[in-house]
Write a protein that holds these residues in place. Structure first.
Motif, PDB file in Angstrom:
ATOM      1  N   THR A 131     -34.009 118.769 -31.841  1.00 12.36           N
ATOM      2  CA  THR A 131     -33.939 117.962 -30.619  1.00 12.36           C
ATOM      3  C   THR A 131     -32.612 118.178 -29.912  1.00 12.36           C
ATOM      4  OG1 THR A 131     -35.369 116.274 -31.610  1.00 12.36           O
ATOM      5  CG2 THR A 131     -34.072 115.628 -29.690  1.00 12.36           C
ATOM      6  N   VAL A 132     -32.672 118.438 -28.613  1.00 10.59           N
ATOM      7  CA  VAL A 132     -31.460 118.631 -27.818  1.00 10.59           C
ATOM      8  C   VAL A 132     -31.485 117.676 -26.632  1.00 10.59           C
ATOM      9  CG1 VAL A 132     -31.238 121.040 -28.494  1.00 10.59           C
ATOM     10  CG2 VAL A 132     -32.495 120.449 -26.415  1.00 10.59           C
ATOM     11  N   ARG A 133     -30.297 117.342 -26.162  1.00  8.28           N
ATOM     12  CA  ARG A 133     -30.159 116.492 -24.975  1.00  8.28           C
ATOM     13  C   ARG A 133     -29.861 117.393 -23.787  1.00  8.28           C
ATOM     14  NH1 ARG A 133     -31.899 111.337 -24.055  1.00  8.28           N
ATOM     15  NH2 ARG A 133     -30.637 110.276 -22.488  1.00  8.28           N
ATOM     16  N   ARG A 134     -30.657 117.254 -22.722  1.00  9.56           N
ATOM     17  CA  ARG A 134     -30.473 118.144 -21.578  1.00  9.56           C
ATOM     18  C   ARG A 134     -30.356 117.334 -20.293  1.00  9.56           C
ATOM     19  NH1 ARG A 134     -35.182 122.286 -20.161  1.00  9.56           N
ATOM     20  NH2 ARG A 134     -35.203 121.808 -17.928  1.00  9.56           N
ATOM     21  N   ARG A 135     -29.544 117.838 -19.379  1.00 10.79           N
ATOM     22  CA  ARG A 135     -29.380 117.179 -18.086  1.00 10.79           C
ATOM     23  C   ARG A 135     -29.584 118.202 -16.970  1.00 10.79           C
ATOM     24  NH1 ARG A 135     -24.007 113.854 -15.932  1.00 10.79           N
ATOM     25  NH2 ARG A 135     -24.970 112.991 -14.047  1.00 10.79           N
ATOM     26  N   ASP A 136     -30.450 117.866 -16.034  1.00 12.93           N
ATOM     27  CA  ASP A 136     -30.702 118.721 -14.881  1.00 12.93           C
ATOM     28  C   ASP A 136     -30.343 117.972 -13.610  1.00 12.93           C
ATOM     29  OD1 ASP A 136     -31.614 120.727 -16.472  1.00 12.93           O
ATOM     30  OD2 ASP A 136     -33.734 120.501 -15.954  1.00 12.93           O
ATOM     31  N   ARG A 137     -29.799 118.715 -12.653  1.00  7.43           N
ATOM     32  CA  ARG A 137     -29.521 118.158 -11.331  1.00  7.43           C
ATOM     33  C   ARG A 137     -30.143 119.061 -10.275  1.00  7.43           C
ATOM     34  NH1 ARG A 137     -23.069 116.537 -11.567  1.00  7.43           N
ATOM     35  NH2 ARG A 137     -23.252 114.847 -13.091  1.00  7.43           N
ATOM     36  N   ALA A 138     -30.532 118.455  -9.174  1.00  8.03           N
ATOM     37  CA  ALA A 138     -31.117 119.232  -8.087  1.00  8.03           C
ATOM     38  C   ALA A 138     -30.907 118.495  -6.778  1.00  8.03           C
ATOM     39  CB  ALA A 138     -32.600 119.483  -8.325  1.00  8.03           C
ATOM     40  N   ALA A 139     -30.834 119.246  -5.702  1.00 12.45           N
ATOM     41  CA  ALA A 139     -30.735 118.680  -4.359  1.00 12.45           C
ATOM     42  C   ALA A 139     -31.504 119.592  -3.411  1.00 12.45           C
ATOM     43  CB  ALA A 139     -29.283 118.565  -3.913  1.00 12.45           C
ATOM     44  N   GLY A 140     -32.222 118.986  -2.506  1.00 10.86           N
ATOM     45  CA  GLY A 140     -32.979 119.783  -1.547  1.00 10.86           C
ATOM     46  C   GLY A 140     -33.981 118.923  -0.805  1.00 10.86           C
ATOM     47  N   PHE A 141     -34.711 119.565   0.088  1.00  7.92           N
ATOM     48  CA  PHE A 141     -35.720 118.847   0.858  1.00  7.92           C
ATOM     49  C   PHE A 141     -36.889 118.455  -0.039  1.00  7.92           C
ATOM     50  CE2 PHE A 141     -33.515 121.055   4.306  1.00  7.92           C
ATOM     51  CZ  PHE A 141     -33.369 120.009   5.212  1.00  7.92           C
ATOM     52  N   GLY A 142     -37.361 117.234   0.150  1.00  7.20           N
ATOM     53  CA  GLY A 142     -38.513 116.752  -0.596  1.00  7.20           C
ATOM     54  C   GLY A 142     -39.805 117.021   0.143  1.00  7.20           C
ATOM     55  N   ASP A 143     -40.873 116.400  -0.312  1.00  8.22           N
ATOM     56  CA  ASP A 143     -42.187 116.633   0.271  1.00  8.22           C
ATOM     57  C   ASP A 143     -42.336 115.906   1.609  1.00  8.22           C
ATOM     58  OD1 ASP A 143     -42.836 118.189  -1.883  1.00  8.22           O
ATOM     59  OD2 ASP A 143     -43.921 116.607  -2.946  1.00  8.22           O
ATOM     60  N   LEU A 144     -42.888 116.624   2.586  1.00  7.76           N
ATOM     61  CA  LEU A 144     -43.098 116.098   3.928  1.00  7.76           C
ATOM     62  C   LEU A 144     -44.208 115.041   3.927  1.00  7.76           C
ATOM     63  CD1 LEU A 144     -42.496 116.462   7.022  1.00  7.76           C
ATOM     64  CD2 LEU A 144     -44.363 118.148   7.024  1.00  7.76           C
ATOM     65  N   THR A 145     -43.970 113.923   4.622  1.00  9.69           N
ATOM     66  CA  THR A 145     -44.993 112.901   4.815  1.00  9.69           C
ATOM     67  C   THR A 145     -45.561 113.033   6.220  1.00  9.69           C
ATOM     68  OG1 THR A 145     -43.837 111.368   3.348  1.00  9.69           O
ATOM     69  CG2 THR A 145     -45.532 110.444   4.771  1.00  9.69           C
TER      70      THR A 145
END
Length: 323
Positions: A131-145
């Motif tokens: 078992t490992v602990r992982r962290r992800d980050r992201a930034a960007g445009f989301g889904d269009l409504t």
């Protein structure tokens, strides 16, 4: 969505507010128990569909933080996680246009909303090395409504509405990444509403019921089940300075009513639920043919199953440019 609002101590007049029928997907695929519609997306007087021809512009800020127990496995983007912790900030800019024509006797509006999302997700993952602990980050445009149809029928203090938000998979998405601005599938979310706005007493109340129906995520072959969401609110408007102060509360209930399916649904019929209640504070400022509205909501999740448990904080600003 927008609104036709009646203010106490003033003649009845339409106040259009832009609709937020949902919002960014909080960087978690619906496989994680979170879909396109978020509690607080459409619930109060600021969300009533407009009945005044012209433009409505609405910037929205949303903050969310939530977590899940280490004993609870949650699928995200094709990966099974435990001990999930997530935070997300999103800025959404949208607009609506209300036509002068009234098909079927209803005020007709259409529009679109574009979100930009910053997300951080931490979780435990099982690997061949343990078992490992992982962290992800992201930034960007989301889904269009997209809002191809929003209909509102006004009778005295009452309004009945029907809206069809469509969430398009235009946001950034990567299979196996814990944090994703987009969800990588379509959602169709027909929503019915009934609201009451008394211009004599300043009392406002609203109830909205929607059913979000999703297509399959082609990257993970995961088909999230349909989600029923119910939002209700009550607010009292009071004259303060040149405008009106609104004090009230919102309650929400969201439940997945059909099980997840598809080859990627490794946990079987994964179904989530959440409910909560929180305060709402708003301010309405009429300015000639323009109307400015600001609203702040804090919505803590109080009863949760198979989802993250956390808090939604919404800040909505609306400007209506009437004809």
């Amino acid at each position: 969505m927008q609104l036709t609002n009646h203010l106490p101590g003033a003649p009845a007049w339409p106040l259009a507010l832009a609709l937020t029928l949902g919002g960014p997907g909080l960087a978690l695929a619906a496989e994680g128990g979170v879909g396109h519609y978020l509690p607080g997306g459409m619930a109060t007087l600021i969300d009533r569909p407009p009945t005044k021809p012209g433009w409505v512009v609405e910037p929205i800020v949303l903050h969310y933080e939530g977590s899940a127990s280490a004993s609870r496995a949650i699928p995200i983007a094709g990966t099974l996680t435990a001990g999930l912790r997530a935070s997300s900030d999103a800025v959404m800019l949208g607009g609506l246009y209300t036509l002068t024509q009234t098909p079927f006797g209803a005020h007709y509006s259409l529009g679109a909303y574009v979100p930009y999302v910053w997300a951080s997700v931490t979780a435990q993952l099982d690997t061949p090395l343990g078992t490992v602990r992982r962290r992800d980050r992201a930034a960007g445009f989301g889904d269009l409504t997209l809002i191809p149809a929003m209909l509102a029928w006004q009778t005295g203090f009452w309004q009945v509405s029907a809206t069809l938000p469509v969430y398009a998979p235009t946001g950034q998405y990567q299979q196996g990444r814990l944090a994703n601005p987009g969800l990588n599938y379509w959602t169709f979310d027909p929503t019915l509403g009934v609201s009451y706005g008394n211009d004599k007493s300043g009392l406002n109340a609203a109830l909205y019921l929607g059913l979000g129906m999703n297509t399959e995520n082609p990257a993970t072959r995961y088909h999230s089940g349909s989600t029923l969401h119910l939002d209700a609110s009550i607010q009292q408007l009071l004259p303060v300075g040149p405008g009106f102060l609104g004090i009230g509360a919102q309650a929400f209930y969201l439940e997945q009513v059909t099980p997840d399916s598809g080859a990627g649904a490794r946990l079987g019929g994964f179904q989530g639920r959440t409910a909560g209640v929180g305060p709402v504070l708003s301010y309405v400022l009429p300015r000639g043919t323009k109307t400015l509205v600001a609203e702040l909501r804090w919505l803590p999740e109080l009863d949760v199953s198979k989802r993250l448990t956390g808090d939604y904080i919404w800040l909505k600003l609306v400007c209506q440019f009437g004809k």
